[in-house]
Structure formats: C-alpha cells, structure tokens
Design an enzyme around this catalytic site. Sequence first.
Site, mmCIF file in Angstrom:
data_model
loop_
_atom_site.group_PDB
_atom_site.id
_atom_site.type_symbol
_atom_site.label_atom_id
_atom_site.label_comp_id
_atom_site.label_asym_id
_atom_site.label_seq_id
_atom_site.Cartn_x
_atom_site.Cartn_y
_atom_site.Cartn_z
ATOM 1 N N TYR A 141 1.058 -0.671 0.199
ATOM 2 C CA TYR A 141 0.701 0.088 -0.140
ATOM 3 C C TYR A 141 0.550 1.445 0.275
ATOM 4 O O TYR A 141 1.366 1.283 1.120
ATOM 5 C CB TYR A 141 -1.050 0.192 1.167
ATOM 6 C CG TYR A 141 -2.102 1.499 1.101
ATOM 7 C CD1 TYR A 141 -2.726 1.184 0.392
ATOM 8 C CD2 TYR A 141 -2.174 1.901 2.547
ATOM 9 C CE1 TYR A 141 -3.600 2.756 0.652
ATOM 10 C CE2 TYR A 141 -2.346 4.097 2.422
ATOM 11 C CZ TYR A 141 -3.254 3.369 1.963
ATOM 12 O OH TYR A 141 -4.324 4.663 1.684
ATOM 13 N N ASP A 236 9.544 2.616 -0.822
ATOM 14 C CA ASP A 236 8.671 3.647 0.012
ATOM 15 C C ASP A 236 8.482 3.437 1.343
ATOM 16 O O ASP A 236 8.734 2.282 2.010
ATOM 17 C CB ASP A 236 6.875 3.168 -0.271
ATOM 18 C CG ASP A 236 5.946 3.896 0.352
ATOM 19 O OD1 ASP A 236 6.318 4.488 1.709
ATOM 20 O OD2 ASP A 236 4.684 3.176 0.371
ATOM 21 N N LYS A 264 4.900 9.053 8.778
ATOM 22 C CA LYS A 264 4.903 8.699 9.890
ATOM 23 C C LYS A 264 5.598 9.007 11.437
ATOM 24 O O LYS A 264 5.165 10.169 11.576
ATOM 25 C CB LYS A 264 4.797 6.995 9.844
ATOM 26 C CG LYS A 264 3.526 6.321 8.877
ATOM 27 C CD LYS A 264 3.183 5.339 9.464
ATOM 28 C CE LYS A 264 1.688 4.432 8.526
ATOM 29 N NZ LYS A 264 1.072 4.466 9.112
#
Length: 426
Positions: A141, A236, A264
């Site tokens: 994702y 990523d 994050k």
Amino acid sequence: MNNREIFEESKKYIPGGVNSPVRAFNNIGINPPIIKSGNGAILTDEEGKEYIDFVLAWGPMLLGHSDKDVISAMEKQINEGIAFGAATKLELEMAKFISETVDNIEMIRMVNSGTEATMSAIKLARGYTGKRKIIKFAGCYHGHFDGFLIEAGSGVLTNGIPGSLGVPKESIENTLIGIYNDGEQVEGLFEKYGDDIAAIILEPVAGNMGVIKANEEFIIKLRELCDKYGSLLIYDEVMSGFRVAYKGAQSLFNVKPDLVTFAKIMGGGLPCGAYGGRKEIMEKLSPVGGVYQAGTMSGNPVVMAAGYETLKKLHSHPEYYEHINKLGEKLEKGMLDIAKENNIPMVINRVGAMMTVFFTKLEDVKSYDDVKTCDEEMYKKYFLHMLENGFNLPPSQFEAMFLSVVHEEKHIDKFLEAFKSFRYND
Ligand SMILES: Cc1ncc(COP(=O)(O)O)c(C=O)c1O
C-alpha cells in the site's frame, strides 16, 4: 456520551463515523473505542477504559504518546507562529538533519502525508525519466492515490474490495502489478514494457499485507532491472523509516534506492510526509525543474518542530532501538511458545519493533499468496480477546503491530498473560 453514542452520532456527520476506513472496525463487527487521550504506551477511551497501545497511531508514535520533549518543541514553535507559508530555518535544519543521518538522501521535499509523498515521488520519477508506467507490488500500500489502488494491501484487502470506485481505468492503465519477492516475474514485466517503466515502488519491509521482509536477492534484481532499463527504484519507507532502524529498511539491504518516501514517525505525530533522493533527480522539482508539486502546509513550522525533535531524539538514543528490538523478541518468542502449547497454528513475522501474527497453518509467510491463507475469523477472535483484556491491536490480519520506546517488559508480560487464555477453537 459513551463510546457507542459518540460513534453513532459521528456516523450522522462523518461517512462511516471515521476519517479513515480501517478505524471503523467493519471487519471486526463491533463499534471502535473512542479515544480521548494517550500517554506513554497507554490510550484511554471516552469511558475511561485503558488500553496498552500496539498501534501507535499506525506507526508514528515511536516515542510513545505525549512525549514531553516533542510537546515542548511544538509549544515553543506555536508561541513563535503556527504557519507562515514561507521558508523557515527549521525546514533547513530538518532537511539537513535527514540528509546527514539517513543514507541516499541528498535533497528532500516536505509534504503533508504518506500518500502525498508517494504520489509526488511517482510524478517526479515520470518527469525525470520521461516514462509513464510504474510497477507496484500486490499487497503493498502506498496511499490512496488513484494509480496505487489496485492490489493495495490492508485497508482495501480488509474491506474485501478489489480497488476503489471512482478510479477510472485510464488512471491505472500505467500501473503494472509485480509479485513481491519474485524477481523473475518483475523481469518479465520489464521485458514487455521496459522502455516505458518510470519506476518501481516497493515497501522494502512490507507492512500492509502484514509484515514481510523483501529478500536481498529480490531487491538486488530490482536494482539491476532499474539500471538496465533506466527506471528509478523508489523505497516507500512511510512505515519502515526510522522504525525498523533509524536509517530505515534501506539499511537492512545492500542496495541503493533512487528515491525514498517517508511519513509517520518523521512528523512526530503530526500530519507530515517527505520524499528525497539524489540531487539531480530532486532538482527536477519546481521551482528548479519542471515537475510541479506544491503545498500550503508543506514544511509547516509546528510539524517541523515536532518531527525534528523526534528525529534528533531517536538519532541520539541508539539504545531505544535495542530496547524495542529486545521487547519485540520477547513478545515474539513468548507468543510462539504459548501458541505451540495451545495448538494455535500461527506464524510471526517481525522486523525489529514491527510485527504481524499470522493465523495460518503454513510454516512461513513470505508472499502475498501466503498471506491470503490466513484465517481472518481467527484473527478477529484474537483481536476481540485482546481488546477485552485491554490491548489495542490493529483491527486487521493484514497490518503490523508496533512497539514504542516507552513500552516496558511489564506490558509484554501482561500481553503474554492475556494471550495464554486465548483459545483457537472457542
Ligand atoms: C507504506 C505506506 N505508504 C504510504 C502510506 C500512506 O500514508 P498516509 O496514510 O500518511 O497517506 C502508508 C499508510 O499507512 C503506508 O503504510
């Protein structure tokens, strides 16, 4: 108002009562607790019930909730101004610090979320190479950008939908799906479309189909293919960055990415993202180059203050990583021992303080196909059992659970004690 009343009322004003789908616990079939506060490793809901938190805002709160130093840094900045929409010294300090302490980042651009970081990195890769297609891996994702919403891991997997409505087929016709840890399959894609592949994007430690670490040979193969065909390799690290190690998942492999995306942890709990890499690529971005990407709130000073404080603290305390790894080891071993004793078919994948408990009869979980053998009903029972006992876990089999530097042995002991009374066949 109790949790249920707040959630029911929220559903009248917010679709599904939540601002991000996995929070709704749809697949679990209960109302989620409504969280009022967080302190250290503990969350408290609106009814005053406490939970030892292993979700940590889906990763960011590596220092635990309400870290005093991060709050002071934010307070100091708030008193000087909240947003300027102008260049600040703090942005320079943050960019320089990341470039100097993380590998393969010569320049970096701040954005506001992981989605923004990955979609901007793709645009940059396309602008730099002049090519159109991207390869993403099934089960990974990278945010809710249209071009990523096929075979897109947890949120989409958990809700049992193949992708998303509202994504025209033209938006995904340049997205090729790779099979994680299968270099030959990716080679096949390059043989067919190699002239037009701008980039490969991957989670080098996947978290969104549950935790799966890429094989070294696989990553080496990806690098070779990118070099051969003039494509970019994008890691990523939105989830794995500053978590599996300060220098992220890239430090676990001997392979250089061209671009890396973050979010994050680097925002200290505030909305933040970034993408960085080689100068010659990054300088394709506007205002130097022709790839346009912008943001009113990008590099916001309060976010930078929280993020910079978080990163400085993590960087100057390497023992934090030893601590969370040690706790992770204890948790993993303890759970596996109990599972064996209680005949629970289970595999644990863990990379540092990021781990997934897979309920499967397989010996190993190494691929997305392996993940799909998991017993989601069993995960649901486990989740409810642990929630009942005061543990906040990801409400999906296809997610990672996290540890923070303020988790202690006693939290792990309590967790294991509660897990002992979980029965597979109840
Ligand atoms: C690896 C990865 N990339 C991108 C994203 C998207 O980040 P955000 O939710 O901040 O848009 C996520 C979110 O969980 C992620 O795990």
